[in-house]
Scaffold this active site. Sequence first.
Site, PDB file in Angstrom:
ATOM      1  N   THR A   1       0.864  -1.189   0.000  1.00 57.57           N
ATOM      2  CA  THR A   1       0.000   0.000   0.000  1.00 57.57           C
ATOM      3  C   THR A   1       0.899   1.237   0.000  1.00 57.57           C
ATOM      4  O   THR A   1       2.128   1.136   0.188  1.00 57.57           O
ATOM      5  CB  THR A   1      -0.919   0.038   1.235  1.00 57.57           C
ATOM      6  N   ASP A   2       0.305   2.393  -0.159  1.00 58.65           N
ATOM      7  CA  ASP A   2       1.097   3.623  -0.127  1.00 58.65           C
ATOM      8  C   ASP A   2       1.773   3.828   1.225  1.00 58.65           C
ATOM      9  O   ASP A   2       2.908   4.311   1.303  1.00 58.65           O
ATOM     10  CB  ASP A   2       0.216   4.829  -0.448  1.00 58.65           C
ATOM     11  N   CYS A   3       1.065   3.479   2.292  1.00 63.55           N
ATOM     12  CA  CYS A   3       1.639   3.679   3.634  1.00 63.55           C
ATOM     13  C   CYS A   3       2.474   2.494   4.099  1.00 63.55           C
ATOM     14  O   CYS A   3       3.326   2.636   4.973  1.00 63.55           O
ATOM     15  CB  CYS A   3       0.535   3.984   4.648  1.00 63.55           C
ATOM     16  N   TYR A   4       2.230   1.310   3.511  1.00 67.97           N
ATOM     17  CA  TYR A   4       3.008   0.122   3.840  1.00 67.97           C
ATOM     18  C   TYR A   4       3.484  -0.503   2.522  1.00 67.97           C
ATOM     19  O   TYR A   4       2.881  -1.456   2.009  1.00 67.97           O
ATOM     20  CB  TYR A   4       2.173  -0.884   4.632  1.00 67.97           C
TER      21      TYR A   4
END
Length: 389
Positions: free
Chosen positions: A141-144
């Site tokens: 994901t963008d954050c992970y």
Amino acid sequence: MARFSVQKTYQQINAKIRCGDVVVVTAEEMIDIVKANGPEAAAQQVDVVTTGTFAPMCSSGAFINFGHSVPGTKAAKVWINNVPAYGGIAAVDCYIGATEPCEDDPLNKVYPGEFLYGGGHVLQDLVAGKKVHIKASAYGTDCYPSREYEKVVTLKSLPQATLCNPRNAYQNYNCAVNLTNKTVYTYMGALKPRAGNANFCSAGQLSPLFNDPYYKTIGLGTRIFLGGGVGYVTWHGTQHRPGVNRAENGTPLSPAGTLWVMGDMQQMSPEWLVGVSIQGYGCSLAVGLGVPIPILNAEMAGFTAVSDADIFTQIVDYGNDYPKGKTSRLGQVSYAELKSGFITVKGKQVPTVPLSSMVKARQIAETLKNWILAGRFELGQPQFTLPAA
């Protein structure tokens, strides 16, 4: 007018624990005290009765937080020592169940399977201080953004590990036999053909819920011995069935109540959390669990004086009837008979096999007794007690 002349509160008993004036006995010791003095006098004399049980308890496992990686990973699938854990909780949280087998286990393809390593063994390794290997895969994901994560950890290095067992300390269970002409492999162990053995799984007179059959002192917040440390009852367990037929002393004649329990694994010991391999069936975890019963009145004194001769269970055919959901009508038997080494089934003398350790149950009851006497363990008053109907 009070129903009982002896009336105690949790606060009064805990004050006695803090002052060193508390009187604590095990459930086995309480039998003789009540027999000699009666419930009312016993309630005046005794403040707490300790219980214990140690046996395979399949509905067990742990919530584990294994910490963030750099860059971060949102774990979708998780394995611990190649045992799958459920990752659909949060980025680095998972739940590992005691009965989950190792990924490459042949299961029952080679029958009967051995199930040498599973979730229960992982939990034992963790509390033993051993290193375990965590592997996670992710979709990014963008954050992970990271898609893979591997790490070797110990229990001490984990941010959090909480034992969370949805069904422990069964209040009674079946006595299992096999009336077919072949050996069958069950969660009650291997059962020889033509009633070659009778397996049972309860500590009987030491078992926690036999000593408080209507759950008058057990519920949310009850402090217990769990896995060698301090744990809590957090709910009634799955398959909690209090509305079964009972003997005059209140003890159920078939499987009834269960406990949902939790505790910090950092406090626990491999002596009291033991991975189990059940041939032909699967993996499990043997759990050490003990509940202190406050003697609030004569009624509780009477309940905690129950003996093996006064506790009965049903004999069930696991070869044909149980897997088909049929009711076996093979009679009932007392735990005194089961612990004698032999019972009679359809006119045949059958050797009995305990899956629950009485030696360990006594150790738990004694340990809990000593904790209380030393002022290290106070009673937890439940916010509400378990459903009794």
